[in-house]
Design a protein around this motif. Structure first.
Motif, mmCIF file in Angstrom:
data_model
loop_
_atom_site.group_PDB
_atom_site.id
_atom_site.type_symbol
_atom_site.label_atom_id
_atom_site.label_comp_id
_atom_site.label_asym_id
_atom_site.label_seq_id
_atom_site.Cartn_x
_atom_site.Cartn_y
_atom_site.Cartn_z
ATOM 1 N N ALA A 1 0.657 -1.226 -0.056
ATOM 2 C CA ALA A 1 -0.093 0.027 -0.046
ATOM 3 C C ALA A 1 1.036 1.293 0.066
ATOM 4 O O ALA A 1 0.593 2.200 -0.856
ATOM 5 N N ALA A 2 2.034 1.307 0.788
ATOM 6 C CA ALA A 2 2.680 2.647 0.896
ATOM 7 C C ALA A 2 3.407 2.565 -0.531
ATOM 8 O O ALA A 2 3.550 3.741 -0.931
ATOM 9 N N TYR A 3 3.992 1.772 -1.008
ATOM 10 C CA TYR A 3 4.652 1.704 -2.413
ATOM 11 C C TYR A 3 3.774 2.294 -3.325
ATOM 12 O O TYR A 3 4.172 3.344 -3.924
ATOM 13 N N TYR A 4 2.440 1.701 -3.616
ATOM 14 C CA TYR A 4 1.708 2.160 -4.549
ATOM 15 C C TYR A 4 1.112 3.549 -4.364
ATOM 16 O O TYR A 4 0.806 4.330 -5.112
ATOM 17 N N ALA A 5 0.688 3.874 -3.121
ATOM 18 C CA ALA A 5 0.428 5.194 -2.885
ATOM 19 C C ALA A 5 1.456 6.412 -3.067
ATOM 20 O O ALA A 5 1.241 7.514 -3.730
ATOM 21 N N LEU A 6 2.462 5.855 -2.675
ATOM 22 C CA LEU A 6 3.864 6.906 -3.199
ATOM 23 C C LEU A 6 3.819 6.885 -4.544
ATOM 24 O O LEU A 6 3.911 8.231 -5.191
ATOM 25 N N GLU A 7 3.960 5.867 -5.188
ATOM 26 C CA GLU A 7 4.004 6.033 -6.788
ATOM 27 C C GLU A 7 2.870 6.666 -7.441
ATOM 28 O O GLU A 7 3.212 7.651 -8.347
ATOM 29 N N ILE A 8 1.848 6.435 -7.059
ATOM 30 C CA ILE A 8 0.716 7.241 -7.670
ATOM 31 C C ILE A 8 0.670 8.823 -7.277
ATOM 32 O O ILE A 8 0.242 9.670 -7.926
ATOM 33 N N TYR A 9 0.900 9.233 -5.993
ATOM 34 C CA TYR A 9 1.089 10.509 -5.325
ATOM 35 C C TYR A 9 2.310 11.226 -6.247
ATOM 36 O O TYR A 9 2.042 12.216 -6.753
ATOM 37 N N ILE A 10 3.309 10.550 -6.473
ATOM 38 C CA ILE A 10 4.267 11.489 -7.427
ATOM 39 C C ILE A 10 4.271 11.298 -8.765
ATOM 40 O O ILE A 10 5.035 11.903 -9.495
ATOM 41 N N ALA A 11 3.177 10.596 -9.127
ATOM 42 C CA ALA A 11 2.726 10.271 -10.576
ATOM 43 C C ALA A 11 3.959 9.753 -11.389
ATOM 44 O O ALA A 11 4.332 10.005 -12.490
ATOM 45 N N ASN A 12 4.444 8.626 -10.915
ATOM 46 C CA ASN A 12 5.572 8.103 -11.522
ATOM 47 C C ASN A 12 5.057 7.111 -12.773
ATOM 48 O O ASN A 12 4.654 6.158 -12.603
ATOM 49 N N HIS A 13 5.114 7.609 -13.816
ATOM 50 C CA HIS A 13 4.753 7.058 -15.064
ATOM 51 C C HIS A 13 5.763 5.760 -15.563
ATOM 52 O O HIS A 13 5.269 5.215 -16.307
ATOM 53 N N ASP A 14 6.880 5.935 -14.849
ATOM 54 C CA ASP A 14 8.041 4.812 -15.302
ATOM 55 C C ASP A 14 7.859 3.499 -14.729
ATOM 56 O O ASP A 14 8.828 3.005 -14.681
ATOM 57 N N GLN A 15 6.884 3.402 -13.720
ATOM 58 C CA GLN A 15 6.788 2.268 -12.806
ATOM 59 C C GLN A 15 5.532 1.407 -13.546
ATOM 60 O O GLN A 15 4.752 2.020 -14.094
ATOM 61 N N GLY A 16 5.819 0.222 -13.292
ATOM 62 C CA GLY A 16 4.579 -0.911 -13.749
ATOM 63 C C GLY A 16 5.138 -2.299 -13.104
ATOM 64 O O GLY A 16 6.362 -2.394 -12.450
ATOM 65 N N LEU A 17 4.436 -3.224 -13.481
ATOM 66 C CA LEU A 17 4.694 -4.457 -12.877
ATOM 67 C C LEU A 17 5.974 -4.834 -13.661
ATOM 68 O O LEU A 17 6.650 -5.730 -12.992
ATOM 69 N N ARG A 18 6.138 -4.742 -14.825
ATOM 70 C CA ARG A 18 7.383 -4.906 -15.702
ATOM 71 C C ARG A 18 8.321 -4.008 -15.765
ATOM 72 O O ARG A 18 9.459 -4.162 -16.300
ATOM 73 N N GLN A 19 8.109 -2.769 -15.190
ATOM 74 C CA GLN A 19 9.036 -1.706 -15.503
ATOM 75 C C GLN A 19 9.568 -0.988 -14.139
ATOM 76 O O GLN A 19 8.520 -0.549 -13.416
#
Length: 170
Positions: free
Chosen positions: A99-117
Motif C-alpha cells: 500500500a505504501a509503495y503504490y500510494a507513493l508511486e501514484i502520489y508522485i505520478a511516476n509513469h515509469d513504474q509498472g509490474l514489468r518496469q
C-alpha cells in the motif's frame, strides 16, 4: 517522502561528471539493491535474499522465481474481497509495504513504474528472526529521480496503474 514508509530506499548522492575537464552531465550515485544491501539494512542473511526486478531474478537463483510467480498468480486469480483469500494473500505479500509503495508511486505520478518496469520486490527465501524475515514480498523504491511529478499534476495516475498492473488491480 519515502523515508518513514515500509518500502526499501537507497541512499544517493547527486553529482556532476567531468571527464578531462569536459562536463558530461548530472548523475546519481546510489546504493544497489543487492544481497548485501538487504543483509545490512534488514538483517536477512545475504544467501537467503530473493529480489525480483521487472519480473526477472535480480538476487537469488532461477528456482526462486517460482516463489514470485506463485504469489502473483494467487493474487491475480483469486477474489481478494473474500476474507480467506485476502488473508492468504497477506501471508504472501506485506500489505503495508504494498500500500505504501503504490500510494507513493501514484502520489508522485511516476509513469515509469509498472509490474514489468522499474519495480523491485524482495523477500527472505526461508524464515529468519529478522523483522522482515517472514518470507512475505516487500517493495523497493527505484528510479524516481526523473520521471516523477514534473508536469503531471493533472494526470490520472491511479487509472494508469489500474490499467497496466494486474497485482495492483487485484
Amino acid at each position: 517522502l519515502a523515508g518513514d514508509l515500509k518500502i526499501a530506499t537507497t541512499h544517493f548522492l547527486p553529482c556532476c561528471l567531468f571527464l578531462d575537464g569536459e562536463y558530461w552531465g548530472n548523475y546519481w550515485l546510489s546504493e544497489q539493491y543487492d544481497e548485501l544491501f538487504f543483509e545490512h539494512t534488514y538483517g536477512i542473511s545475504a544467501r537467503n535474499v530473493i529480489a525480483i526486478k521487472n519480473e526477472e531474478i535480480k538476487v537469488g537463483s532461477d528456482e526462486d522465481k517460482e516463489l514470485y510467480t506463485e504469489m502473483k498468480n494467487y493474487i491475480v486469480k483469486n477474489d481478494l474481497s473474500d476474507p480467506n483469500c485476502y488473508k492468504t494473500a497477506s501471508e504472501m505479500i506485506d500489505i503495508e509495504s504494498f500500500a505504501a509503495y503504490y500510494a507513493l508511486e501514484i502520489y508522485i505520478a511516476n509513469h515509469d513504474q509498472g509490474l514489468r518496469q522499474n519495480c523491485i520486490m524482495w523477500r527472505a527465501r526461508e524464515k529468519e528472526e529478522a523483522d522482515s524475515g517472514d518470507t512475505r514480498w516487500r517493495f523497493a523504491l527505484i528510479d524516481v529521480n526523473h520521471h516523477s511529478c514534473y508536469g503531471k499534476a493533472n494526470d490520472d495516475t491511479l487509472s494508469r496503474y489500474l490499467g497496466k498492473n494486474k497485482i495492483f488491480r487485484s
